[in-house]
Scaffold this motif. Sequence first.
Motif, PDB file in Angstrom:
ATOM      1  N   LEU A   1       0.844  -1.201   0.000  1.00 60.81           N
ATOM      2  CA  LEU A   1       0.000   0.000   0.000  1.00 60.81           C
ATOM      3  C   LEU A   1       0.876   1.247   0.000  1.00 60.81           C
ATOM      4  O   LEU A   1       0.628   2.204  -0.763  1.00 60.81           O
ATOM      5  N   GLY A   2       1.926   1.251   0.827  1.00 54.94           N
ATOM      6  CA  GLY A   2       2.836   2.395   0.870  1.00 54.94           C
ATOM      7  C   GLY A   2       3.583   2.582  -0.437  1.00 54.94           C
ATOM      8  O   GLY A   2       3.765   3.707  -0.912  1.00 54.94           O
ATOM      9  N   GLU A   3       4.026   1.461  -1.039  1.00 54.46           N
ATOM     10  CA  GLU A   3       4.762   1.542  -2.301  1.00 54.46           C
ATOM     11  C   GLU A   3       3.904   2.147  -3.404  1.00 54.46           C
ATOM     12  O   GLU A   3       4.341   3.051  -4.136  1.00 54.46           O
ATOM     13  N   GLU A   4       2.690   1.644  -3.541  1.00 56.57           N
ATOM     14  CA  GLU A   4       1.831   2.116  -4.630  1.00 56.57           C
ATOM     15  C   GLU A   4       1.327   3.537  -4.367  1.00 56.57           C
ATOM     16  O   GLU A   4       1.138   4.305  -5.311  1.00 56.57           O
ATOM     17  N   ALA A   5       1.136   3.871  -3.093  1.00 55.54           N
ATOM     18  CA  ALA A   5       0.741   5.241  -2.760  1.00 55.54           C
ATOM     19  C   ALA A   5       1.843   6.224  -3.138  1.00 55.54           C
ATOM     20  O   ALA A   5       1.591   7.263  -3.750  1.00 55.54           O
ATOM     21  N   HIS A   6       3.090   5.895  -2.797  1.00 50.15           N
ATOM     22  CA  HIS A   6       4.197   6.791  -3.097  1.00 50.15           C
ATOM     23  C   HIS A   6       4.589   6.730  -4.577  1.00 50.15           C
ATOM     24  O   HIS A   6       5.142   7.700  -5.097  1.00 50.15           O
ATOM     25  N   ARG A   7       4.297   5.621  -5.244  1.00 44.59           N
ATOM     26  CA  ARG A   7       4.582   5.548  -6.672  1.00 44.59           C
ATOM     27  C   ARG A   7       3.793   6.628  -7.408  1.00 44.59           C
ATOM     28  O   ARG A   7       4.268   7.207  -8.389  1.00 44.59           O
ATOM     29  N   LEU A   8       2.590   6.906  -6.893  1.00 47.87           N
ATOM     30  CA  LEU A   8       1.792   7.997  -7.444  1.00 47.87           C
ATOM     31  C   LEU A   8       2.105   9.298  -6.706  1.00 47.87           C
ATOM     32  O   LEU A   8       2.446  10.303  -7.302  1.00 47.87           O
ATOM     33  N   GLY A   9       1.984   9.262  -5.362  1.00 51.04           N
ATOM     34  CA  GLY A   9       2.287  10.439  -4.559  1.00 51.04           C
ATOM     35  C   GLY A   9       1.043  11.136  -4.062  1.00 51.04           C
ATOM     36  O   GLY A   9      -0.085  10.664  -4.208  1.00 51.04           O
ATOM     37  N   GLY A  10       1.253  12.292  -3.442  1.00 49.83           N
ATOM     38  CA  GLY A  10       0.154  13.129  -3.000  1.00 49.83           C
ATOM     39  C   GLY A  10      -0.750  12.491  -1.969  1.00 49.83           C
ATOM     40  O   GLY A  10      -0.318  11.794  -1.058  1.00 49.83           O
ATOM     41  N   GLY A  11      -2.058  12.737  -2.116  1.00 52.99           N
ATOM     42  CA  GLY A  11      -3.036  12.330  -1.124  1.00 52.99           C
ATOM     43  C   GLY A  11      -3.110  10.847  -0.854  1.00 52.99           C
ATOM     44  O   GLY A  11      -3.535  10.426   0.226  1.00 52.99           O
ATOM     45  N   MET A  12      -2.715  10.035  -1.822  1.00 54.55           N
ATOM     46  CA  MET A  12      -2.726   8.586  -1.610  1.00 54.55           C
ATOM     47  C   MET A  12      -1.895   8.184  -0.400  1.00 54.55           C
ATOM     48  O   MET A  12      -2.164   7.188   0.259  1.00 54.55           O
ATOM     49  N   VAL A  13      -0.883   8.966  -0.092  1.00 52.52           N
ATOM     50  CA  VAL A  13       0.001   8.623   1.015  1.00 52.52           C
ATOM     51  C   VAL A  13      -0.758   8.638   2.340  1.00 52.52           C
ATOM     52  O   VAL A  13      -0.408   7.931   3.282  1.00 52.52           O
ATOM     53  N   GLY A  14      -1.831   9.411   2.413  1.00 48.66           N
ATOM     54  CA  GLY A  14      -2.631   9.442   3.630  1.00 48.66           C
ATOM     55  C   GLY A  14      -3.234   8.102   3.985  1.00 48.66           C
ATOM     56  O   GLY A  14      -3.420   7.779   5.167  1.00 48.66           O
ATOM     57  N   ALA A  15      -3.551   7.305   2.976  1.00 53.23           N
ATOM     58  CA  ALA A  15      -4.092   5.968   3.232  1.00 53.23           C
ATOM     59  C   ALA A  15      -3.032   5.064   3.850  1.00 53.23           C
ATOM     60  O   ALA A  15      -3.324   4.245   4.736  1.00 53.23           O
ATOM     61  N   SER A  16      -1.791   5.211   3.404  1.00 50.09           N
ATOM     62  CA  SER A  16      -0.692   4.434   3.964  1.00 50.09           C
ATOM     63  C   SER A  16      -0.419   4.836   5.406  1.00 50.09           C
ATOM     64  O   SER A  16      -0.211   3.982   6.274  1.00 50.09           O
ATOM     65  N   LEU A  17      -0.430   6.137   5.684  1.00 51.66           N
ATOM     66  CA  LEU A  17      -0.249   6.618   7.051  1.00 51.66           C
ATOM     67  C   LEU A  17      -1.300   6.011   7.970  1.00 51.66           C
ATOM     68  O   LEU A  17      -0.978   5.504   9.058  1.00 51.66           O
ATOM     69  N   HIS A  18      -2.538   6.070   7.553  1.00 49.40           N
ATOM     70  CA  HIS A  18      -3.648   5.527   8.333  1.00 49.40           C
ATOM     71  C   HIS A  18      -3.436   4.044   8.639  1.00 49.40           C
ATOM     72  O   HIS A  18      -3.513   3.618   9.801  1.00 49.40           O
TER      73      HIS A  18
ATOM     74  N   ILE B   1      10.817   1.953   8.641  1.00 45.52           N
ATOM     75  CA  ILE B   1      11.008   0.978   7.567  1.00 45.52           C
ATOM     76  C   ILE B   1      10.132   1.352   6.375  1.00 45.52           C
ATOM     77  O   ILE B   1      10.577   1.331   5.218  1.00 45.52           O
ATOM     78  N   SER B   2       8.884   1.684   6.646  1.00 48.27           N
ATOM     79  CA  SER B   2       7.958   2.060   5.576  1.00 48.27           C
ATOM     80  C   SER B   2       8.451   3.299   4.838  1.00 48.27           C
ATOM     81  O   SER B   2       8.374   3.367   3.603  1.00 48.27           O
ATOM     82  N   ALA B   3       8.970   4.274   5.592  1.00 42.25           N
ATOM     83  CA  ALA B   3       9.466   5.506   4.969  1.00 42.25           C
ATOM     84  C   ALA B   3      10.664   5.228   4.076  1.00 42.25           C
ATOM     85  O   ALA B   3      10.766   5.752   2.961  1.00 42.25           O
ATOM     86  N   ALA B   4      11.587   4.391   4.559  1.00 41.80           N
ATOM     87  CA  ALA B   4      12.766   4.050   3.755  1.00 41.80           C
ATOM     88  C   ALA B   4      12.363   3.281   2.507  1.00 41.80           C
ATOM     89  O   ALA B   4      12.845   3.552   1.396  1.00 41.80           O
TER      90      ALA B   4
END
Length: 398
Positions: A90-107, A263-266
């Motif tokens: 979820l984090g990889e695909e959110a950051h692959r796009l960027g922006g607001g998607m990252v909020g789902a990974s944070l949650h 780990i997720s951030a790296a």
Amino acid sequence: MANTTFSSKPVTFDLFKTKRPFYTEEHEMFRTSLRKFIDKEIVPHFEEWEENQYTPREVFTKMGEQGFLATQVDPAYGGLGLDFGFNLILGEEAHRLGGGMVGASLHSTITVPYMETYGTEEQKKKYLPKFVSGEIITGVAMTEPGTGSDLANIRATAVRDGDEYVINGQKTFISNGLNAELFFVVVKTDPHAVPAYKGVSVIIVEKGTPGFSNGRKLKKLGQRSWDTTELVFEDVRVPVTNLLGEEGKGFAILMDKLAQERISAANSSLIVAEEILKSTIAYVKQRTAFGKPISSFQNTQFEIAEMATELSLARSFLNDIITRHMNGEKIDTEVSMAKAYVPEMAKRMAARCLQLHGGYGFMEEYSIARRYRDIPVMSIGGGTTEIMKTIIAKNLGM
């Protein structure tokens, strides 16, 4: 001497398909479904959301309905009981796009685990199913103006008044600040505790509680469609049952989940770096100067070769760390090393690749411009590079 036959067929090294030992077929099926969702529901609107600096709340409800949020939650509370690898994807695909998607990974990866580990049975039954469904999105309210990473010296207070806590204070740089309905608020329940961190607690506060409001919507350099705000607490009263874990144990609660966050951030930083390099390789192959592709210039080749090597080494290191983390090992030093190194490497790579784009790299129509803006925050959130180096040095006996 026996004859040796050499194949004339060139061998291509595909850096971006390096095997990840912790991913199974089920993980990749999840990734495929998530990518289809992103392509359909988010990509067509992404530029508009970046311009508006906001991702509509209903996106996260749709993600919950599709089973993409908080997949690790126990089925007893409405989750799927899946491993950390699904949150990584979820984090990889959110950051692959960027922006607001990252909020789902944070949650899913950072905030929900606080409730899973430290919530009472009553709290978990009340909230976890809604976290999974996307009915409630969460955020963590730690940072305050002037404190940064110094959480032991926060100023927000929660004073016990009978069966309630009365919260006063201000938070800033709060991710999901607009879209979240529930926050884990870091407060001082004992301002006189020695050492100071023993006076820190975490209290659950829902949006709509009287006295709790959003301050400014903050304009950021990058990650523009990921909502970030100030939060204000003015005599906010919540029941003492909203305490997460034990009073005075807030610092330990926060530290307990930081390894997974780092780990997720790296890992996400590495995904962004890979995307940057892929797009740059494609660009230098088709861009011509002086009558030939700039990929044929030795400087370009050396730059690409160096960056590909750095990515490959970082991937091997992260593969080892993630595997060990999923096996339950405590590897704080290695995690800090990864968090210190990979986001900084990604920042350097963004600058190098922008340079290879020349003037076009400075134009918003090319993705490298946004990547250049988006990536710096990865070396700040979850503990700055400087904090990571301090941890590493301390663990080395310094």
